[in-house]
Every structure is written in C-alpha cells, then in structure tokens.
Design a protein around this motif. Sequence first.
Motif, short mmCIF file in Angstrom:
data_model
loop_
_atom_site.label_atom_id
_atom_site.label_comp_id
_atom_site.label_asym_id
_atom_site.label_seq_id
_atom_site.Cartn_x
_atom_site.Cartn_y
_atom_site.Cartn_z
N UNK A 172 -48.21 20.25 3.32
CA UNK A 172 -48.14 20.06 4.68
C UNK A 172 -46.67 20.43 5.11
N UNK A 173 -45.73 20.53 6.24
CA UNK A 173 -44.39 20.77 6.24
C UNK A 173 -43.85 19.60 7.25
N UNK A 174 -43.12 19.14 5.76
CA UNK A 174 -41.95 17.93 6.58
C UNK A 174 -41.03 18.16 7.36
N UNK A 175 -40.81 19.57 6.83
CA UNK A 175 -39.84 19.76 7.53
C UNK A 175 -39.81 20.99 7.35
N UNK A 176 -38.96 22.51 8.49
CA UNK A 176 -38.80 23.90 8.62
C UNK A 176 -37.11 24.08 8.89
N UNK A 177 -36.95 25.14 8.05
CA UNK A 177 -35.47 25.63 8.53
C UNK A 177 -35.57 26.77 9.35
N UNK A 178 -35.44 27.18 10.43
CA UNK A 178 -35.25 28.73 10.64
C UNK A 178 -34.16 29.67 10.30
N UNK A 179 -34.58 30.84 9.77
CA UNK A 179 -33.91 31.46 9.01
C UNK A 179 -33.49 33.43 9.64
N UNK A 180 -32.80 33.73 10.92
CA UNK A 180 -33.38 34.87 11.75
C UNK A 180 -32.49 35.57 11.04
N UNK A 181 -33.81 36.73 11.32
CA UNK A 181 -33.24 38.32 10.23
C UNK A 181 -33.71 39.10 11.41
N UNK A 271 -28.65 25.68 6.28
CA UNK A 271 -28.40 27.24 6.14
C UNK A 271 -27.29 27.85 6.41
N UNK A 272 -26.37 28.24 6.21
CA UNK A 272 -25.47 29.28 7.28
C UNK A 272 -25.43 30.60 6.37
N UNK A 273 -25.93 31.54 7.58
CA UNK A 273 -26.78 32.83 7.25
C UNK A 273 -25.78 33.89 7.50
N UNK A 274 -24.52 33.37 8.00
CA UNK A 274 -23.14 34.85 7.78
C UNK A 274 -22.63 34.58 6.16
N UNK A 275 -23.45 33.18 5.92
CA UNK A 275 -22.19 32.87 4.17
C UNK A 275 -23.24 32.70 3.36
N UNK A 276 -24.42 33.85 3.72
CA UNK A 276 -25.37 33.24 2.86
C UNK A 276 -25.76 32.52 1.82
N UNK A 288 -26.63 23.49 -4.30
CA UNK A 288 -27.06 25.32 -3.14
C UNK A 288 -26.86 25.68 -3.60
N UNK A 289 -27.50 26.68 -3.15
CA UNK A 289 -28.96 28.37 -2.88
C UNK A 289 -27.43 29.03 -2.96
N UNK A 290 -27.82 30.58 -3.63
CA UNK A 290 -26.73 31.67 -3.17
C UNK A 290 -28.79 32.76 -2.26
N UNK A 291 -28.54 33.10 -0.51
CA UNK A 291 -29.25 33.62 -0.31
C UNK A 291 -29.06 34.93 -0.25
N UNK A 292 -30.16 35.59 -0.86
CA UNK A 292 -30.26 37.01 -1.53
C UNK A 292 -30.22 37.65 0.23
N UNK A 293 -30.20 39.63 -0.06
CA UNK A 293 -30.46 40.49 0.74
C UNK A 293 -31.62 40.71 1.63
N UNK A 295 -33.15 37.61 2.08
CA UNK A 295 -33.52 36.52 2.93
C UNK A 295 -33.29 35.22 1.66
N UNK A 296 -34.18 35.70 0.95
CA UNK A 296 -34.49 34.17 0.01
C UNK A 296 -33.60 34.16 -0.30
N UNK A 297 -33.54 32.02 -0.64
CA UNK A 297 -32.73 31.34 -1.26
C UNK A 297 -33.27 31.91 -2.85
N UNK A 298 -31.93 32.11 -3.47
CA UNK A 298 -32.48 32.03 -5.23
C UNK A 298 -32.08 30.52 -5.88
N UNK A 299 -33.33 29.51 -5.59
CA UNK A 299 -33.15 28.23 -6.13
C UNK A 299 -33.79 27.99 -7.99
#
Length: 509
Positions: A172-181, A271-276, A288-293, A295-299
Amino acid sequence: MARSLRILALGAVLLLVPVLPAAAHPPDADDAGSEHEHADVDQQPTRQDRMSEVFHSPSGQINSDLAFWGDLAFAGYYGGFRIFDISRATPQLVSDFKCYGPQNDVSVWDSDGDGQADLLFTSVDRTLTGPECGATGTADHDDPTGWEGIRIFDVSNPEAPSQIGAVYQDCGSHTHTLVPDVANKRVLLYNSSYPLRPGPTCGPDRGPEADRDPLHGVIQVVQVPLANPAAAEEIAEPPINYPGDPDNTFDPAEHGLAGFNPLRACHDIAVFVELRLAAAACAEQAQLWRIGADMLPDTTNPLWVFDNPVDTDGPGGGDTAADFWHSATFTWDGKVVNFSDESFGDGCPPVTTITESGSPVVSDTGRTYFLDVRTGKELSQFMIPRTEEDAYCSTHQGNVVPLPGRYILAQAWYMGGVNLIDFTSKKNPREIAFHDRGPGGATGSDNWAHYWYERAPKPGSALRTYGQDGIHSPASGHGFQAFDSSASRGRRIGLTHLNPQTQERVLFR
C-alpha cells in the motif's frame, strides 16, 4: 495508561491507540466513520500562550495530512479530502469529496503551469475492494484480489474533483512525498509503506508468493507524466537497509507491540529538491540520502544514519531513546533537519518499554530531534514542557517557518496540542507559543499535523498556521484548524504552494 495493540495506519503516522473509556473509544481504522455532524466537545478549559484557534471545521472522521496551493488548503481524512478557501481570515469550505481510503495523505501539483493546482494524490494503505472511489475495505487485509496504493484526482475545478487514475503499490501507500521534475515534464512520488499487517502481495503471508521480501525492504517510486497523469506507473524500487543495525530489521515486538510483522522500510521522507537531499524516517533509523540526476534517491549509500536506541538513565532522566523514526523536515537554508520520533508508549511526556538492547528498559520517547545536515550529529532535542494526566503527547507532523535569521518549527503533539518551537539557538530549543484545547485526553487537542503556510504575510501580522485535529476520538475532533500566533511577527517569506514534505528552494544562506 495501557496501550492497545491495534494500529491505526494514519497519514503520516503509525498511531497506536491508547485504551480510552468505552464511550470515547475510537473506531478501528477500517471504519469509515459517520458523516453526520459531531459534537464539539471541550471538557476542560483551553491552555494556550500567544496562540489562538481562529477557525475549525470537523470532519467527524480521522483527519490526516495537509497540502496547500495558492489560496486553497487540501485536507485529507479517512473518508476522502476537503478543500478550503483560505484567502480570507476565516477559511471557507469549497468541497468535501468522499472517497474512503485510509490514510488519505494528500499532495497537490499544478501540471500546466497556470498557477492553480489541478492534480491531487492520496495514499491508501488499507486493502480495499478496488482502486475506485466507493470501494470498501476487504474482509481480510491479505485478500489477493484486493487493492491498495496511490489514487490520482483532477482538482482543476475544486468544487467538483474527480478521480482519474490509481497505481497499485505493494504494502500500500502509508505516506508519499511529491518530487517535482518539471524539466522532464513529470512528478515523482516517493512511496513509503511497510508490512505491519498483511496485504495482497505484502508481508510474510502473501509476500513470498509474489516474490516479495516479507520485510518489504524498499521504497517505491511512481512516475506521473504531467501530460497524461492517468498513465502513472511505478518505475523503481530503491532498496532500504539499516547500516550498522545488528539484524537489519525493525521489530515492533521489541517496542511492546506484539502481533505485528517485522519490517525494513521507511515511514516518511522529506526532500529538499534544490539541494538534492532526502531525509528519510525509516523506522529503525533516520537517514540522509543524495538525490541523483535521475531524481531517484541513492538509498544504498546514505550520507549518514542516526539513531538513539538506548535510554541510559530510565524515565524522567536526562537521556532518551527513539521508538520509531516517523517524519522529517528541513530548515529553509538546508542546514538543519528535524526528525520526529513517534512514541509507542504512554503518557505526557511519553515513555516506552524497549527491549531492543537485549533487556527491557523503560525509556523516555516521543521527542523531536534537531540534526546537523552536514554531519548527522544531534544538535538538540525537545519535548513540550507540560505534563498532562491521561494524555498521550508524542511528537508528530510539522514544518519550519521561513524567517530570516531565525529557526521556528510548527509542530503537532497529539494530545499535547500544537506549538511553535524556536531553535535559533540550535542547542537550546524553546517553546514560544502553544495551543492545547481541553487538556487531559483524546477529547481535547488531538493533533495529527501543524504547518505554517502563508502566501503574502504582512509585516507585523500574526503568524498563521493550520492543523488537523481528531485522531483518537474523531467525534470530538476539531478537524481542519487555523491558528494565529503573536509569538513571531518578523518578516516572513511567503510561498505560492506547499506540500509540507517537499521543499523546493533555498530561501536563505
């Protein structure tokens, strides 16, 4: 006060319901609730300091998360979502869209760039008979023909929303986070879920049959093409691990929750989109994860992990332990991240018997933590400075007010109400305003969320925040709330929209 072992899977929450007197005992999460007006119960006088509730609108059901776009607020609840016009001092209800689906956490987006929200997404983590509005809960959570996941709505006409799509999600989806691209004409949804209860393809009962990890072990990423939102689909499942944890597992039984499945998963992601950057509250650890080019997180390679598993001096001492890493939010300069621990215990302040270290330890839990984004080191932690008999006041959902030169956190505390915390002195956070309606139990303040949102605040004006009230006792909940506070009248930066788990721009440096 003893704790029930039933879990309400709430919008940004794993909520354990305290045992209340029979007349006030909340419905199970599977119940849609009543649609008639409910009594506005204030059993005791409100306690408040420099914050007042200026508006409320009950839903009569369990209330979950909030999102904002322009002059509209979108308020999720277990029976659907409501839209309010907040352009004036007194909000006005625009529509109440019925669509049962706990938790119905919400996020919104403007797909065509005209300045108005036209897409809304909700999270559903209760197995239903189908994805469409009007579906009901299945008799068994692990019904192989059931559905749970993310629903998609057209809200371009806020007076008449309509469902336009859905995406099934394992567990299911307990929570979700919107990431604009926007550059790629899409938004991504980072979906968080876990197998506390079985699902159609989830957990130890059904997971192996579907070639799924019984612990879950992933987040799921859904891509929504802005030109065709109905074509949304899952595109990735980044793996989750707990580096350094002996068994790489969160076991609810170690926190006093017998009868629920172990897991390796995340509850909420900011997420902090500008800081990735992505701050992930992953049950056993804060990461804390880095978001790649892409837009997927490096988990698989967290920049750091943080935990606080052991209270060395027991209840009432100076030490604490984290029960369940629940949610996160960044400061608007990206220098501090706030992680919330949702207590599985009792009381105000709450305590939990934790056996994670090998022997039972009664531990102080439910605090909110302030961490250095660069290092992951703890700067400080905070608990409301009020005790309340028969109440449960774990920290929950909040966000940071954009004030030049200051750090102010708007926070919800379940039965402890809502408050503002000044952590400009990072090692010495202090409460500067609060509102606690009828303290002493679930029929008083019972807040899921408390967020700042203002479009164009005037210098010297009262600070406006919004809440969602009514979880353990929905019948007495105030529902959607607006608060004004005189605690901070400094110059604030207004926003055009806000999904509270999504920060898009660095406002200060």
